[in-house]
Design a protein around this motif. Structure first.
Motif, PDB file in Angstrom:
ATOM      1  N   ARG A 276      70.259 110.607  20.179  1.00 25.69           N
ATOM      2  CA  ARG A 276      71.153 109.468  20.409  1.00 25.69           C
ATOM      3  C   ARG A 276      71.805 109.641  21.783  1.00 25.69           C
ATOM      4  NH1 ARG A 276      74.829 107.294  15.711  1.00 25.69           N
ATOM      5  NH2 ARG A 276      72.819 106.260  15.358  1.00 25.69           N
ATOM      6  N   LEU A 277      71.562 108.683  22.654  1.00 25.79           N
ATOM      7  CA  LEU A 277      72.107 108.691  24.007  1.00 25.79           C
ATOM      8  C   LEU A 277      73.207 107.640  24.083  1.00 25.79           C
ATOM      9  CD1 LEU A 277      68.713 108.702  25.963  1.00 25.79           C
ATOM     10  CD2 LEU A 277      70.086 110.680  25.320  1.00 25.79           C
ATOM     11  N   ARG A 291      71.761 113.096  31.737  1.00 25.92           N
ATOM     12  CA  ARG A 291      70.314 113.038  31.588  1.00 25.92           C
ATOM     13  C   ARG A 291      69.814 114.124  30.656  1.00 25.92           C
ATOM     14  NH1 ARG A 291      71.484 111.749  36.926  1.00 25.92           N
ATOM     15  NH2 ARG A 291      70.583 109.768  37.624  1.00 25.92           N
ATOM     16  N   LEU A 292      68.853 113.761  29.837  1.00 21.32           N
ATOM     17  CA  LEU A 292      68.138 114.712  29.001  1.00 21.32           C
ATOM     18  C   LEU A 292      66.814 115.027  29.696  1.00 21.32           C
ATOM     19  CD1 LEU A 292      67.924 116.242  26.292  1.00 21.32           C
ATOM     20  CD2 LEU A 292      66.828 114.210  25.346  1.00 21.32           C
ATOM     21  N   LEU A 293      66.561 116.316  29.982  1.00 26.07           N
ATOM     22  CA  LEU A 293      65.421 116.734  30.794  1.00 26.07           C
ATOM     23  C   LEU A 293      64.484 117.599  29.976  1.00 26.07           C
ATOM     24  CD1 LEU A 293      67.374 117.852  34.006  1.00 26.07           C
ATOM     25  CD2 LEU A 293      66.568 115.570  33.439  1.00 26.07           C
ATOM     26  N   LEU A 378      60.552 115.178  32.626  1.00 23.51           N
ATOM     27  CA  LEU A 378      60.796 113.854  32.063  1.00 23.51           C
ATOM     28  C   LEU A 378      62.291 113.688  31.874  1.00 23.51           C
ATOM     29  CD1 LEU A 378      59.697 111.234  30.678  1.00 23.51           C
ATOM     30  CD2 LEU A 378      59.792 112.520  28.536  1.00 23.51           C
ATOM     31  N   GLU A 379      62.833 112.561  32.360  1.00 23.42           N
ATOM     32  CA  GLU A 379      64.265 112.310  32.296  1.00 23.42           C
ATOM     33  C   GLU A 379      64.543 111.099  31.412  1.00 23.42           C
ATOM     34  OE1 GLU A 379      66.048 111.882  36.084  1.00 23.42           O
ATOM     35  OE2 GLU A 379      65.322 113.811  36.855  1.00 23.42           O
ATOM     36  N   LEU A 380      65.517 111.256  30.526  1.00 22.11           N
ATOM     37  CA  LEU A 380      66.016 110.158  29.690  1.00 22.11           C
ATOM     38  C   LEU A 380      67.508 110.021  29.929  1.00 22.11           C
ATOM     39  CD1 LEU A 380      64.322 110.843  26.225  1.00 22.11           C
ATOM     40  CD2 LEU A 380      63.625 109.175  27.931  1.00 22.11           C
ATOM     41  N   ALA A 381      67.978 108.806  30.126  1.00 20.61           N
ATOM     42  CA  ALA A 381      69.407 108.556  30.313  1.00 20.61           C
ATOM     43  C   ALA A 381      69.709 107.130  29.897  1.00 20.61           C
ATOM     44  CB  ALA A 381      69.829 108.785  31.753  1.00 20.61           C
ATOM     45  N   ALA A 382      70.907 106.934  29.355  1.00 20.36           N
ATOM     46  CA  ALA A 382      71.370 105.601  28.948  1.00 20.36           C
ATOM     47  C   ALA A 382      72.479 105.159  29.890  1.00 20.36           C
ATOM     48  CB  ALA A 382      71.878 105.628  27.512  1.00 20.36           C
ATOM     49  N   SER A 383      72.346 103.949  30.388  1.00 20.25           N
ATOM     50  CA  SER A 383      73.380 103.346  31.216  1.00 20.25           C
ATOM     51  C   SER A 383      73.603 101.926  30.739  1.00 20.25           C
ATOM     52  CB  SER A 383      72.983 103.357  32.698  1.00 20.25           C
ATOM     53  OG  SER A 383      71.836 102.560  32.902  1.00 20.25           O
ATOM     54  N   GLY A 384      74.725 101.364  31.144  1.00 17.53           N
ATOM     55  CA  GLY A 384      75.001 100.019  30.682  1.00 17.53           C
ATOM     56  C   GLY A 384      76.169  99.412  31.410  1.00 17.53           C
ATOM     57  N   ALA A 385      76.921  98.598  30.700  1.00 16.45           N
ATOM     58  CA  ALA A 385      78.063  97.908  31.297  1.00 16.45           C
ATOM     59  C   ALA A 385      79.278  98.826  31.263  1.00 16.45           C
ATOM     60  CB  ALA A 385      78.322  96.605  30.543  1.00 16.45           C
ATOM     61  N   ALA A 386      80.449  98.232  31.489  1.00 20.02           N
ATOM     62  CA  ALA A 386      81.676  99.022  31.498  1.00 20.02           C
ATOM     63  C   ALA A 386      81.974  99.606  30.119  1.00 20.02           C
ATOM     64  CB  ALA A 386      82.843  98.170  31.967  1.00 20.02           C
TER      65      ALA A 386
END
Length: 400
Positions: A276-277, A291-293, A378-386
């Motif tokens: 869960r990110l 980031r999950l690497l 391999l990189e996993l990351a979650a981004s979004g709004a404020a």
């Protein structure tokens, strides 16, 4: 408190100070290559100055070295046609002169009486190799930084020439014993490590911004103290090991929500684990992603299929997936996976799993010799709004 040892110590400290100042000056104009060449020349002078040099052969040795240098420099091919950088004229000829000097100074075959053969001819050849080193030091400095670097190169050659007069002193400042070699080797290694760090652009900028950095750290410490409860027990003994993340999450004055990575089980069953990110949520702007690497053995110029199951909660998040070269901190030559999270199909719950499969080309990732190949992650990351949002990822695979 004898005057002779004190004079030797003062002369040694003066020589070391001049050498260190000159190497800093050399590095500021000619960079790492000029610094390394100057250190090699000074080290060669240190070893050669402890031998009984045949000064009567010095004019002939210097003249032969200059003629050989002019011949090789004029004969050497155009640098644009050379594949390897070390094959360029100044670097290759400097390396050749260093190898020649090392071969001449190595102990020769023993004589019948058991002593080593170190006659005037070998030392004359050593002076010739030293002259080639000095010439190519100036060439390296000019090749790397142009005419402004010729002044520190000339000063380095002058200091090295003065070191050759060591045996003219009574007694000499140094001899080739274990103590002298140990001190000189330690000083050389210290200078090679300290000068690039202290005189680099990065260090200069860090020192210039130290006052502002201190103010920022003091502001952070004041904010942390303001998050503590007002009770006397927390003021005296703290709030417990590992309590800072939760305290910052709930009580930071900016009301920022840090990103997080959690491993969870589907339906509480331990058999199906997913990641869960949670994207960060900041009141002003965006912070650095978490980031999950994972390292992967990737082949260059290969088409891969990236597949995963994902579901989202909260505001529309962005799931960033990419392959990057990374030695420690900074990514390079990244290949982004064109992945966009879709809205759930009509009639499906908002938290339903959806399957994604995208193709990507590894390009130059994974290329190069085994020892020189940067690791691929391999990189996993979650981004979004404020506002913070959550992306769950499961069943991820990368297949050729």
């Amino acid at each position: 408190a004898q005057p002779l040892p004190r004079r030797r110590a003062l002369l040694g400290l003066l020589l070391a100070g001049l050498g260190g100042t000159l190497l800093v000056y050399m590095f500021s104009l000619a960079g790492y290559r000029g610094l390394a060449a100057a250190v090699v020349l000074l080290a060669a002078s240190f070893v050669l100055a402890a031998r009984p040099l045949p000064w009567r052969l010095a004019p002939a040795s210097v003249l032969c070295a200059l003629c050989l240098q002019l011949l090789l420099a004029s004969w050497w091919p155009d640098p644009a046609r050379l594949a390897a950088g070390w094959l360029k004229g100044p670097y290759f000829l400097f390396l050749l002169a260093a190898l020649l000097l090392a071969a001449v100074l190595l102990p020769g075959p023993p004589r019948p009486d058991g002593s080593a053969a170190k006659g005037p001819a070998r030392l004359g050849l050593a002076m010739m190799a030293w002259t080639l080193l000095a010439c190519n030091l100036g060439w390296i400095a000019w090749h790397w930084a142009g005419s402004p670097a010729l002044l520190p190169a000339g000063l380095a050659v002058l200091l090295a020439a003065l070191m050759l007069c060591n045996r003219a002193l009574r007694p000499p400042l140094w001899q080739l014993d274990r103590a002298s070699l140990g001190i000189a080797g330690a000083a050389g290694m210290l200078l090679l490590l300290a000068i690039p760090v202290s005189a680099s652009y990065y260090a200069t900028e860090r020192f210039a911004t130290s006052a502002g950095d201190l103010q920022g750290r003091l502001r952070h410490w004041r904010q942390v103290l303001a998050m503590q409860p007002s009770g006397w027990d927390s003021r005296l003994f703290g709030m417990g090991m590992g309590s800072f993340p939760a305290t910052y999450y709930w009580h930071n004055p900016q009301r920022d929500v840090p990103a997080s990575i959690t491993y969870a089980a589907e339906g509480g069953r331990p058999g199906n684990i997913y990641v869960r990110l949670a994207s960060p949520g900041y009141s002003a702007g965006y912070g650095e992603l978490l980031r999950l690497l994972q390292r992967l053995p990737v082949q260059p110029a290969t088409r891969y299929t990236l597949a995963l199951d994902a579901r989202r909660a909260g505001a529309m998040p962005v799931l960033q997936v990419r392959l990057c070269q990374r030695q420690l901190l900074y990514p390079q030559n990244c290949v982004n996976a064109p992945l966009r999270l879709r809205a759930p199909p009509p009639g499906a719950p908002a938290t339903a799993w959806q399957h994604y499969a995208v193709e990507l080309d590894s390009a130059g990732l994974g290329a190069g010799a085994w020892l020189l190949r940067p690791p691929v992650q391999l990189e996993l990351a979650a981004s979004g709004a404020a506002d913070s949002s959550v992306v769950d990822v499961d069943n991820i695979s990368l297949r050729a």
